[in-house]
Design a protein around this motif. Sequence first.
Motif, PDB file in Angstrom:
ATOM      1  N   SER A  38       0.829  -1.209   0.000  1.00  0.00           N
ATOM      2  CA  SER A  38       0.000   0.000   0.000  1.00  0.00           C
ATOM      3  C   SER A  38       0.862   1.256   0.000  1.00  0.00           C
ATOM      4  O   SER A  38       0.412   2.330  -0.369  1.00  0.00           O
ATOM      5  CB  SER A  38      -0.939   0.018   1.212  1.00  0.00           C
ATOM      6  OG  SER A  38      -0.239   0.226   2.424  1.00  0.00           O
ATOM      7  N   ARG A  39       2.112   1.108   0.377  1.00  0.00           N
ATOM      8  CA  ARG A  39       3.036   2.236   0.415  1.00  0.00           C
ATOM      9  C   ARG A  39       3.784   2.391  -0.905  1.00  0.00           C
ATOM     10  O   ARG A  39       3.979   3.505  -1.392  1.00  0.00           O
ATOM     11  CB  ARG A  39       4.031   2.010   1.550  1.00  0.00           C
ATOM     12  CG  ARG A  39       4.957   3.139   1.795  1.00  0.00           C
ATOM     13  CD  ARG A  39       5.809   2.880   3.015  1.00  0.00           C
ATOM     14  NE  ARG A  39       6.414   4.123   3.434  1.00  0.00           N
ATOM     15  CZ  ARG A  39       7.291   4.211   4.403  1.00  0.00           C
ATOM     16  NH1 ARG A  39       7.639   3.139   5.082  1.00  0.00           N
ATOM     17  NH2 ARG A  39       7.811   5.373   4.716  1.00  0.00           N
ATOM     18  N   ALA A  40       4.235   1.293  -1.480  1.00  0.00           N
ATOM     19  CA  ALA A  40       5.125   1.354  -2.628  1.00  0.00           C
ATOM     20  C   ALA A  40       4.450   1.028  -3.960  1.00  0.00           C
ATOM     21  O   ALA A  40       5.043   1.241  -5.004  1.00  0.00           O
ATOM     22  CB  ALA A  40       6.289   0.387  -2.409  1.00  0.00           C
ATOM     23  N   GLU A  41       3.221   0.493  -3.906  1.00  0.00           N
ATOM     24  CA  GLU A  41       2.554   0.101  -5.146  1.00  0.00           C
ATOM     25  C   GLU A  41       1.160   0.722  -5.199  1.00  0.00           C
ATOM     26  O   GLU A  41       1.021   1.894  -5.450  1.00  0.00           O
ATOM     27  CB  GLU A  41       2.502  -1.428  -5.231  1.00  0.00           C
ATOM     28  CG  GLU A  41       3.896  -2.067  -5.263  1.00  0.00           C
ATOM     29  CD  GLU A  41       3.878  -3.551  -4.984  1.00  0.00           C
ATOM     30  OE1 GLU A  41       2.799  -4.172  -5.042  1.00  0.00           O
ATOM     31  OE2 GLU A  41       4.961  -4.102  -4.697  1.00  0.00           O
ATOM     32  N   GLN A  42       0.127  -0.057  -4.914  1.00  0.00           N
ATOM     33  CA  GLN A  42      -1.253   0.432  -4.936  1.00  0.00           C
ATOM     34  C   GLN A  42      -1.859   0.357  -3.542  1.00  0.00           C
ATOM     35  O   GLN A  42      -1.563  -0.568  -2.790  1.00  0.00           O
ATOM     36  CB  GLN A  42      -2.100  -0.396  -5.907  1.00  0.00           C
ATOM     37  CG  GLN A  42      -1.679  -0.238  -7.344  1.00  0.00           C
ATOM     38  CD  GLN A  42      -1.841   1.185  -7.838  1.00  0.00           C
ATOM     39  OE1 GLN A  42      -2.831   1.852  -7.556  1.00  0.00           O
ATOM     40  NE2 GLN A  42      -0.853   1.681  -8.568  1.00  0.00           N
ATOM     41  N   ALA A  43      -2.717   1.301  -3.218  1.00  0.00           N
ATOM     42  CA  ALA A  43      -3.307   1.364  -1.882  1.00  0.00           C
ATOM     43  C   ALA A  43      -4.171   0.141  -1.566  1.00  0.00           C
ATOM     44  O   ALA A  43      -4.125  -0.389  -0.461  1.00  0.00           O
ATOM     45  CB  ALA A  43      -4.123   2.636  -1.727  1.00  0.00           C
ATOM     46  N   ASN A  44      -4.986  -0.281  -2.500  1.00  0.00           N
ATOM     47  CA  ASN A  44      -5.853  -1.450  -2.303  1.00  0.00           C
ATOM     48  C   ASN A  44      -6.573  -1.449  -0.959  1.00  0.00           C
ATOM     49  O   ASN A  44      -6.617  -2.449  -0.252  1.00  0.00           O
ATOM     50  CB  ASN A  44      -5.053  -2.751  -2.481  1.00  0.00           C
ATOM     51  CG  ASN A  44      -4.583  -2.924  -3.907  1.00  0.00           C
ATOM     52  OD1 ASN A  44      -5.290  -2.569  -4.845  1.00  0.00           O
ATOM     53  ND2 ASN A  44      -3.385  -3.441  -4.079  1.00  0.00           N
ATOM     54  N   GLY A  45      -7.119  -0.312  -0.596  1.00  0.00           N
ATOM     55  CA  GLY A  45      -7.912  -0.227   0.625  1.00  0.00           C
ATOM     56  C   GLY A  45      -7.113  -0.099   1.904  1.00  0.00           C
ATOM     57  O   GLY A  45      -7.681  -0.168   2.988  1.00  0.00           O
ATOM     58  N   LYS A  46      -5.790   0.086   1.784  1.00  0.00           N
ATOM     59  CA  LYS A  46      -4.940   0.240   2.966  1.00  0.00           C
ATOM     60  C   LYS A  46      -4.276   1.608   2.915  1.00  0.00           C
ATOM     61  O   LYS A  46      -4.153   2.213   1.860  1.00  0.00           O
ATOM     62  CB  LYS A  46      -3.888  -0.864   3.011  1.00  0.00           C
ATOM     63  CG  LYS A  46      -4.504  -2.238   3.154  1.00  0.00           C
ATOM     64  CD  LYS A  46      -3.484  -3.322   3.162  1.00  0.00           C
ATOM     65  CE  LYS A  46      -4.206  -4.665   3.330  1.00  0.00           C
ATOM     66  NZ  LYS A  46      -3.363  -5.775   3.006  1.00  0.00           N
ATOM     67  N   THR A  47      -3.835   2.081   4.057  1.00  0.00           N
ATOM     68  CA  THR A  47      -3.191   3.384   4.118  1.00  0.00           C
ATOM     69  C   THR A  47      -1.678   3.219   4.128  1.00  0.00           C
ATOM     70  O   THR A  47      -1.153   2.117   4.020  1.00  0.00           O
ATOM     71  CB  THR A  47      -3.701   4.203   5.321  1.00  0.00           C
ATOM     72  OG1 THR A  47      -3.278   5.565   5.153  1.00  0.00           O
ATOM     73  CG2 THR A  47      -3.215   3.650   6.639  1.00  0.00           C
ATOM     74  N   SER A  48      -0.977   4.331   4.221  1.00  0.00           N
ATOM     75  CA  SER A  48       0.489   4.334   4.269  1.00  0.00           C
ATOM     76  C   SER A  48       0.942   5.514   5.120  1.00  0.00           C
ATOM     77  O   SER A  48       0.178   6.458   5.341  1.00  0.00           O
ATOM     78  CB  SER A  48       1.065   4.479   2.856  1.00  0.00           C
ATOM     79  OG  SER A  48       0.807   5.777   2.360  1.00  0.00           O
ATOM     80  N   PRO A  49       2.182   5.491   5.589  1.00  0.00           N
ATOM     81  CA  PRO A  49       2.685   6.649   6.331  1.00  0.00           C
ATOM     82  C   PRO A  49       2.571   7.940   5.515  1.00  0.00           C
ATOM     83  O   PRO A  49       2.260   9.003   6.063  1.00  0.00           O
ATOM     84  CB  PRO A  49       4.147   6.293   6.609  1.00  0.00           C
ATOM     85  CG  PRO A  49       4.160   4.801   6.641  1.00  0.00           C
ATOM     86  CD  PRO A  49       3.163   4.391   5.584  1.00  0.00           C
ATOM     87  N   GLU A  50       2.778   7.847   4.204  1.00  0.00           N
ATOM     88  CA  GLU A  50       2.718   9.048   3.372  1.00  0.00           C
ATOM     89  C   GLU A  50       1.299   9.605   3.278  1.00  0.00           C
ATOM     90  O   GLU A  50       1.104  10.820   3.260  1.00  0.00           O
ATOM     91  CB  GLU A  50       3.285   8.741   1.974  1.00  0.00           C
ATOM     92  CG  GLU A  50       4.775   8.480   1.989  1.00  0.00           C
ATOM     93  CD  GLU A  50       5.177   7.138   2.591  1.00  0.00           C
ATOM     94  OE1 GLU A  50       6.286   7.058   3.150  1.00  0.00           O
ATOM     95  OE2 GLU A  50       4.384   6.159   2.514  1.00  0.00           O
ATOM     96  N   GLU A  51       0.308   8.722   3.219  1.00  0.00           N
ATOM     97  CA  GLU A  51      -1.076   9.200   3.199  1.00  0.00           C
ATOM     98  C   GLU A  51      -1.426   9.861   4.528  1.00  0.00           C
ATOM     99  O   GLU A  51      -2.129  10.878   4.569  1.00  0.00           O
ATOM    100  CB  GLU A  51      -2.045   8.060   2.907  1.00  0.00           C
ATOM    101  CG  GLU A  51      -3.481   8.533   2.777  1.00  0.00           C
ATOM    102  CD  GLU A  51      -4.447   7.428   2.417  1.00  0.00           C
ATOM    103  OE1 GLU A  51      -5.395   7.708   1.662  1.00  0.00           O
ATOM    104  OE2 GLU A  51      -4.276   6.278   2.890  1.00  0.00           O
ATOM    105  N   LEU A  52      -0.923   9.303   5.608  1.00  0.00           N
ATOM    106  CA  LEU A  52      -1.166   9.905   6.924  1.00  0.00           C
ATOM    107  C   LEU A  52      -0.511  11.275   7.017  1.00  0.00           C
ATOM    108  O   LEU A  52      -1.098  12.226   7.560  1.00  0.00           O
ATOM    109  CB  LEU A  52      -0.674   8.971   8.031  1.00  0.00           C
ATOM    110  CG  LEU A  52      -1.354   7.599   8.069  1.00  0.00           C
ATOM    111  CD1 LEU A  52      -0.664   6.695   9.075  1.00  0.00           C
ATOM    112  CD2 LEU A  52      -2.830   7.722   8.360  1.00  0.00           C
ATOM    113  N   ILE A  53       0.703  11.408   6.475  1.00  0.00           N
ATOM    114  CA  ILE A  53       1.374  12.711   6.437  1.00  0.00           C
ATOM    115  C   ILE A  53       0.571  13.684   5.576  1.00  0.00           C
ATOM    116  O   ILE A  53       0.400  14.852   5.944  1.00  0.00           O
ATOM    117  CB  ILE A  53       2.820  12.570   5.931  1.00  0.00           C
ATOM    118  CG1 ILE A  53       3.678  11.870   6.989  1.00  0.00           C
ATOM    119  CG2 ILE A  53       3.414  13.926   5.566  1.00  0.00           C
ATOM    120  CD1 ILE A  53       5.047  11.464   6.505  1.00  0.00           C
ATOM    121  N   ALA A  54       0.060  13.207   4.441  1.00  0.00           N
ATOM    122  CA  ALA A  54      -0.739  14.068   3.560  1.00  0.00           C
ATOM    123  C   ALA A  54      -1.972  14.600   4.287  1.00  0.00           C
ATOM    124  O   ALA A  54      -2.313  15.783   4.179  1.00  0.00           O
ATOM    125  CB  ALA A  54      -1.146  13.305   2.295  1.00  0.00           C
ATOM    126  N   GLY A  55      -2.628  13.740   5.047  1.00  0.00           N
ATOM    127  CA  GLY A  55      -3.802  14.186   5.808  1.00  0.00           C
ATOM    128  C   GLY A  55      -3.426  15.214   6.856  1.00  0.00           C
ATOM    129  O   GLY A  55      -4.102  16.243   7.003  1.00  0.00           O
TER     130      GLY A  55
END
Length: 141
Positions: A38-55
């Motif tokens: 979910s971090r390095a490829e596709q999210a597929n319904g999961k989050t990542s540290p980068e998405e949390l930073i974006a929020g």
Amino acid sequence: MATTRTARTAWEGNLVAGQGQVTFESSGIGTYPVSWPSRAEQANGKTSPEELIAGAHSACFSMALSHGLTGAGTPPTTLETQADVTFQPGEGITGIHLTVTGTVPGLDEAGFVKAAEDAKANCPVSQALTGTTITLTAKLA
């Protein structure tokens, strides 16, 4: 008054095949799955540290911009902010781009861009991420 916010992650397995759950303890808003794919490829319904930073960055920037505009006598009607955090495996976070569109009665485009640049430089999340290139696009609606 200082505040502390807490999130907790439980991880199982190795980096590539493992997975985890991040729980937002302070707010109680929930527990969300996280994984390397979910971090390095596709999210597929999961989050990542980068998405949390974006929020975190989009919310902090919006609050800082709203505060600055209000303090200057031109409170916003609306602000819509998007933060795009780019992650490159092997390099880490390579940049953050903020895009904001605002409705601010009594303010021209140049004034809005100046206020947005100030918010970008001074919001606490921007300051915490000073090792990363942060860019901005700001426009009035």
